[in-house]
Write an enzyme that holds these catalytic residues in place. Structure first.
Site, short mmCIF file in Angstrom:
data_model
loop_
_atom_site.label_atom_id
_atom_site.label_comp_id
_atom_site.label_asym_id
_atom_site.label_seq_id
_atom_site.Cartn_x
_atom_site.Cartn_y
_atom_site.Cartn_z
N ASP A 32 -2.32 7.09 1.43
CA ASP A 32 -1.79 6.26 0.34
C ASP A 32 -1.13 7.14 -0.73
O ASP A 32 0.00 6.89 -1.15
CB ASP A 32 -2.92 5.45 -0.31
CG ASP A 32 -3.52 4.42 0.63
OD1 ASP A 32 -3.10 3.26 0.56
OD2 ASP A 32 -4.41 4.79 1.41
N THR A 60 -4.56 -1.04 4.09
CA THR A 60 -5.41 0.16 4.20
C THR A 60 -6.74 -0.16 4.87
O THR A 60 -7.30 0.69 5.56
CB THR A 60 -5.66 0.78 2.80
OG1 THR A 60 -4.39 1.07 2.20
CG2 THR A 60 -6.45 2.07 2.90
N LYS A 106 2.23 -9.75 7.49
CA LYS A 106 2.52 -11.16 7.76
C LYS A 106 4.00 -11.47 7.51
O LYS A 106 4.63 -12.21 8.25
CB LYS A 106 1.66 -12.05 6.87
CG LYS A 106 0.29 -12.37 7.45
CD LYS A 106 -0.68 -11.29 7.15
CE LYS A 106 -2.10 -11.76 7.43
NZ LYS A 106 -3.09 -10.71 7.10
N ASP A 120 3.01 -5.94 -3.16
CA ASP A 120 2.47 -6.64 -2.00
C ASP A 120 3.45 -7.64 -1.41
O ASP A 120 3.18 -8.19 -0.33
CB ASP A 120 1.18 -7.38 -2.38
CG ASP A 120 0.01 -6.44 -2.59
OD1 ASP A 120 -0.03 -5.40 -1.93
OD2 ASP A 120 -0.85 -6.76 -3.43
N SER A 133 -0.56 -8.33 3.42
CA SER A 133 0.45 -9.37 3.34
C SER A 133 1.78 -8.95 3.95
O SER A 133 2.47 -9.76 4.58
CB SER A 133 0.67 -9.77 1.87
OG SER A 133 -0.48 -10.35 1.33
N ASP A 135 4.91 -0.08 -1.84
CA ASP A 135 3.51 -0.19 -1.42
C ASP A 135 3.28 0.92 -0.42
O ASP A 135 3.78 0.84 0.71
CB ASP A 135 3.22 -1.55 -0.79
CG ASP A 135 1.72 -1.81 -0.67
OD1 ASP A 135 0.96 -0.83 -0.58
OD2 ASP A 135 1.31 -2.99 -0.66
N ILE A 148 0.74 2.01 1.47
CA ILE A 148 0.18 1.47 2.71
C ILE A 148 -0.35 0.08 2.40
O ILE A 148 -1.33 -0.07 1.68
CB ILE A 148 -0.95 2.32 3.28
CG1 ILE A 148 -0.45 3.71 3.65
CG2 ILE A 148 -1.55 1.65 4.51
CD1 ILE A 148 -1.53 4.61 4.24
N GLU A 157 1.76 1.49 -6.39
CA GLU A 157 0.39 1.02 -6.53
C GLU A 157 -0.59 2.04 -7.08
O GLU A 157 -1.52 1.69 -7.80
CB GLU A 157 -0.12 0.52 -5.16
CG GLU A 157 -1.50 -0.09 -5.20
CD GLU A 157 -1.89 -0.76 -3.90
OE1 GLU A 157 -2.97 -1.37 -3.88
OE2 GLU A 157 -1.13 -0.64 -2.92
#
Length: 372
Positions: free
Chosen positions: A92, A180, A325, A351, A322, A175, A177, A115
């Site tokens: 990350d 995670t 998706k 996200d 997310s 983002d 990762i 992030e």
């Protein structure tokens, strides 16, 4: 509908869904060269230089993730838990540092919203592993890349981006990762590196890299989704989108193979054209159940591939965050992604931003609906 808005924050709403509606010279590095031409003429894309740079750095970030994941369980102290009980790893921080370093070098006037910040890195003694992880992935001289450089690069995109003073007209959203929780479970889990560019409140471009994505265009059924767990990892894809130019994917394996010529192997992405609820493929966050969503009043969820009745829906058991998706929807492998957030929940821009542009340019739409 959520417009391409002020993405310093995507403010919360109870329902967040995706549904269908109608170059710079590549940098030479010590280990490999990314050959990343765009799938459309440069003159069609106002931000083609930024998109090429974003695609290139996301590919290198994916390589970093693969390398770290291979050693994740053999090194102590690489997985830690943040204050919100979510895991974070060297990957990350490494991805954020890598992306920050490269983009600030190429586009010094464009700030980064991301992030992570270096506070956790410092307090958990992870600076050395992060420097080691990115040292062969950057265009910087390894010997001159100091701890201070890496920490500054991470903080350049830290959470306190309200510190810009005057809101910037143009900025990156990263983002490092997304997913995670899946990343730390093993090399076969799906996760996404996501990067986008916002100009005057509009998302102009986006890049998603998914190193463990199984490249199979026939992958659409529930059984196929479950088959991810038994598939060979590392095939991967990179997905790019630019406003007005569509959404496209290419195999990561081909990009990283410097012996392969890959000038014309991009694939155009289109969202699923299904118009009937029982024929559609739905995905929801792992933290939610179908019964918690308003649609459950009308439809029951099924996770098998038997005939779906008029009052049933097919629910795909997808994993991780997310952005995965969104990638499923943009590629046409899922028809709908639904996320229900509490009214007091703050939905983070990183996200969703890159997922929004990828779904939109693939012919889909992202909406926010208030349910009282």
């Amino acid at each position: 509908m959520i417009p391409a808005m002020d993405l310093r924050l995507l403010h919360s709403s109870p329902c967040f869904s995706a549904v269908r509606f109608p170059s710079p010279t590549p940098l030479c590095r010590r280990l490999f060269i990314v050959r990343s031409s765009l799938p459309f003429p440069n003159e069609k894309a106002k931000y083609h230089k930024e998109l090429e740079a974003a695609a290139e750095v996301v590919v290198r970030a994916c390589r970093l993730c693969v390398d770290v994941q291979r050693s994740l369980f053999s090194d102590e102290g690489r997985i830690i838990e943040k204050n919100d009980q979510t895991p974070v790893t060297v990957a990350d921080f490494g991805v954020q540092a890598l992306v920050s370093l490269e983009l600030s070098k190429l586009f010094p006037s464009i700030p980064l919203v991301a992030e992570e910040d270096s506070g956790f890195l410092r307090s958990n003694n992870l600076v050395d592993p992060v420097v080691s992880a990115i040292s062969d992935k950057t265009s910087f001289d390894e010997e001159s890349l100091s701890h201070a450089d890496v920490l500054e690069a991470i903080d350049r995109g830290g959470k306190n981006y309200f510190g810009f003073g005057t809101k910037p007209a143009t900025y990156w959203i990263l983002d490092p990762i997304d997913g995670t929780r899946g990343f730390v479970k093993g090399s076969q889990a799906l996760y996404v590196v996501g990067l986008s560019l916002v100009v005057e409140g509009e998302i102009m471009l986006g890049v998603m890299g998914c190193p463990n994505w199984v490249v199979d265009t026939s992958y659409k059924s529930t059984t196929d989704v479950q088959g991810y767990k038994n598939s060979s990892p590392g095939l991967g894809i990179i997905m790019v989108a630019h406003v007005g130019c569509g959404t496209w994917t290419k195999r990561l394996k081909d990009i990283l193979d410097s012996s392969t010529k890959i000038s014309s192997d991009w694939t155009r992405c289109l969202v699923d054209g299904c118009c009937l609820v029982p024929k559609a493929r739905f995905c929801i966050p792992e933290s939610q159940t179908w019964e918690s969503l308003p649609l459950s009043i009308l439809y029951e969820a099924r996770t098998d591939d038997d005939d779906i009745g008029d009052k049933e829906i097919r629910l795909l058991p997808t994993c991780c965050g997310s952005l995965c998706k969104y990638l499923m929807v943009a590629s046409g492998r899922a028809s709908v992604f639904i996320l229900r957030a509490r009214s007091q929940t703050v939905i983070k821009a990183w996200d969703h931003a890159v997922g929004v542009i990828c779904v939109h340019e693939a012919g889909g739409k992202v909406t926010a609906t208030l349910h009282l």
